[in-house]
Structures are given as C-alpha cells and as structure tokens.
Scaffold this motif. Structure first.
Motif, short mmCIF file in Angstrom:
data_model
loop_
_atom_site.label_atom_id
_atom_site.label_comp_id
_atom_site.label_asym_id
_atom_site.label_seq_id
_atom_site.Cartn_x
_atom_site.Cartn_y
_atom_site.Cartn_z
N UNK A 211 0.86 -1.18 0.00
CA UNK A 211 0.00 0.00 0.00
C UNK A 211 0.89 1.23 0.00
N UNK A 212 0.71 2.09 -0.99
CA UNK A 212 1.47 3.33 -1.10
C UNK A 212 0.74 4.42 -0.34
N UNK A 213 1.36 4.91 0.73
CA UNK A 213 0.76 5.96 1.55
C UNK A 213 1.45 7.30 1.37
N UNK A 214 2.11 7.51 0.27
CA UNK A 214 2.77 8.77 0.01
C UNK A 214 4.22 8.76 0.45
N UNK A 215 4.48 9.21 1.69
CA UNK A 215 5.85 9.25 2.20
C UNK A 215 6.34 7.90 2.71
N UNK A 216 5.46 6.94 2.87
CA UNK A 216 5.89 5.63 3.33
C UNK A 216 5.04 4.58 2.65
N UNK A 217 5.53 3.33 2.69
CA UNK A 217 4.86 2.20 2.07
C UNK A 217 4.68 1.11 3.11
N UNK A 218 3.58 0.39 3.00
CA UNK A 218 3.27 -0.70 3.91
C UNK A 218 3.30 -2.01 3.13
N UNK A 219 4.15 -2.92 3.55
CA UNK A 219 4.26 -4.23 2.91
C UNK A 219 3.64 -5.26 3.85
N UNK A 220 2.61 -5.95 3.38
CA UNK A 220 1.94 -7.00 4.14
C UNK A 220 2.22 -8.31 3.41
N UNK A 221 2.93 -9.20 4.04
CA UNK A 221 3.39 -10.39 3.32
C UNK A 221 3.40 -11.61 4.22
N UNK A 222 3.57 -12.75 3.58
CA UNK A 222 3.66 -14.02 4.29
C UNK A 222 5.11 -14.28 4.70
N UNK A 223 5.31 -15.34 5.45
CA UNK A 223 6.65 -15.70 5.88
C UNK A 223 7.53 -16.07 4.69
N UNK A 224 6.97 -16.82 3.76
CA UNK A 224 7.75 -17.22 2.58
C UNK A 224 8.14 -16.01 1.74
N UNK A 225 7.22 -15.06 1.55
CA UNK A 225 7.54 -13.87 0.77
C UNK A 225 8.56 -13.00 1.48
N UNK A 226 8.51 -12.93 2.78
CA UNK A 226 9.48 -12.11 3.50
C UNK A 226 10.88 -12.72 3.43
N UNK A 227 10.97 -14.03 3.56
CA UNK A 227 12.28 -14.67 3.46
C UNK A 227 12.85 -14.56 2.05
N UNK A 228 11.99 -14.44 1.05
CA UNK A 228 12.45 -14.38 -0.34
C UNK A 228 12.83 -12.96 -0.75
N UNK A 229 11.98 -11.98 -0.39
CA UNK A 229 12.20 -10.62 -0.87
C UNK A 229 12.80 -9.69 0.18
N UNK A 230 12.63 -10.00 1.45
CA UNK A 230 13.16 -9.17 2.53
C UNK A 230 13.96 -10.02 3.50
N UNK A 231 15.04 -10.63 3.06
CA UNK A 231 15.82 -11.49 3.97
C UNK A 231 16.50 -10.68 5.06
N UNK A 232 16.84 -11.37 6.15
CA UNK A 232 17.44 -10.69 7.28
C UNK A 232 18.84 -10.16 6.97
N UNK A 233 19.51 -10.76 6.02
CA UNK A 233 20.87 -10.32 5.72
C UNK A 233 20.90 -8.94 5.07
N UNK A 234 19.75 -8.49 4.57
CA UNK A 234 19.71 -7.15 3.99
C UNK A 234 19.43 -6.08 5.03
N UNK A 235 19.27 -6.52 6.29
CA UNK A 235 19.08 -5.61 7.42
C UNK A 235 17.87 -4.72 7.22
N UNK A 236 16.77 -5.36 6.85
CA UNK A 236 15.53 -4.58 6.77
C UNK A 236 15.00 -4.37 8.16
#
Length: 236
Positions: A211-236
């Motif tokens: 969801x694009x809220x202008x100055x910030x974005x909200x990502x709502x995802x599953x565990x599999x999607x988070x491990x794939x696109x937002x892994x911990x090694x990228x320090x999100x």
C-alpha cells in the motif's frame, strides 16, 4: 384332571431347582473369588498400618507404579518465545500516521508476534546520468522527450517502510486482506486523512501486498515472501 396336571408341573419345577442349585452356587463362588484383590487379606488385617488402594482384578500391582497410564494428562510442550517487538524509530513523532498505524497493527491477531518493523528503506546507489539527446522526428502533441528535464537526484520514493508479516499458514485464509482493511481504516481516519489509492481485490500477489501511503509504504506479506524478498541479511 387339572389338579393332576398342576401337580406334575410343580414336581418338575422342584426337580429343576434341585439340579441347578449346585451349579448356581459354584458360579457365584467363582465370581466372588475372581473380583477379590490379592492384597485384600493384608489390607483387612488388624496389624496393617494403612490399607492400600483397591485395584481391579485385571491390573497387575507390580506394573501400576512403573507403567504410565495412556490416559494421563500430557504435559504441554514449551513453545518458542515470541520475538521482541522492535521499537519505532526516534524520528517518528507520536502524532505521525505511522505511530497510529503501528499501534493498530500491534494489536492485530493476524500478524506474527515480533515481526512488525518500521525502518528506512535501503539506500540505492544512483546510476550514471542519462546522456543528453536531441529530439528525433516530429514531436507528437502531449509527448515527452526521454532524458530531458531530469537534472537532479530526487532520492528514494519513500522515507519509511512498514513490514507486517502475517502468521504462517494464514496468508491464503484472508489474513492479508484483513490487515489491509486495518491499514486503510487507520490511515483514512487519521487527521488529516492520507490519500490512498482505491482498494482493489487483486492487490494480493504471491502472498505479498503493498500500500502506497505517500511518504511511506506498507508491505503485508507471508513468511515465505518475507524470506524471499526481505531477507534478514539485507538488514531490513
């Protein structure tokens, strides 16, 4: 004639009772012996200090204290403690829309405990500047010339990124859609309300909704999607 017939039936009944009495007495004696516990005499003796608990005739007293009962209550398996919730960045004030959204999402039962995160996006290195190019051909009305009018670095698209992970196994059961409704309600009822794009039923794609809220974005995802696109090694 009737009296003679009744006499014969009474005599037959008396002979039947005489024949069945020994068999009935033996059967009652056998049942009484089989249902009496082996330690009954010891329990009723006057010299015994305390009487043991009676056991059925089919239970072996030697196995009572050693073999656990299959009907005993099972001890609950200790679960993994939940991850501590990351605090909001210091730059976000209490009256910021993200602060209100964070409080709403923190109380949602659909999110995995401790996975709600608000951070700045990863800075992306800018590429080489576009080479200046002269317009080619006849310019159409309303058209633009690629590479012209961009003389400065505008930076990233969003200042903050909110990541909310739903519980494992609930991404296909309406958990993501429920969190989307919470986000939209919290932002549209803010003061002032934030302009959001219209809600679409096809927003969820592969266990990931944004969801694009202008100055910030909200990502709502599953565990599999988070491990794939937002892994911990990228320090999100």
């Amino acid at each position: 004639m009737l009296s003679a017939r009744l006499a014969r039936e009474a005599q037959s009944a008396a002979h039947c009772v005489l024949r069945c009495r020994p068999r009935l007495h033996a059967e009652l004696t056998r049942r009484a012996i089989s249902t009496t516990p082996a330690h009954f005499s010891a329990a009723t003796s006057p010299n015994s200090a305390s009487a043991p608990s009676p056991l059925p005739w089919f239970v072996d007293p030697a196995e009572e204290d050693h073999a656990p009962s299959p009907y005993a209550r099972r001890v609950a398996t200790p679960q993994t403690p939940a991850r501590p919730l990351a605090p909001l960045p210091a730059a976000i004030t209490p009256d910021h829309p993200i602060a209100r959204l964070h409080a709403e999402l923190k109380a949602s039962p659909h999110l995995e405990p401790g996975t709600l995160l608000v951070r700045e996006p990863i800075p992306t290195a800018t590429g080489p500047p576009l080479p200046p190019a002269a317009p080619k051909g006849r310019r159409r009305r309303g058209g633009t010339n690629a590479g012209q009018g961009v003389n400065e670095d505008l930076g990233g698209i969003w200042q903050w990124v909110v990541i909310a992970q739903v519980k494992e196994g609930t991404e296909n059961r309406g958990a993501i859609e429920s969190v989307i409704r919470i986000v939209r309600k919290a932002l549209l009822t803010a003061d002032p309300p934030l302009p959001l794009p219209p809600n679409s039923k096809r927003r969820v794609n592969g266990g990931w909704a944004m969801i694009d809220a202008g100055d910030f974005a909200i990502h709502i995802l599953s565990k599999e999607a988070r491990e794939k696109y937002f892994p911990e090694r990228r320090e999100w």
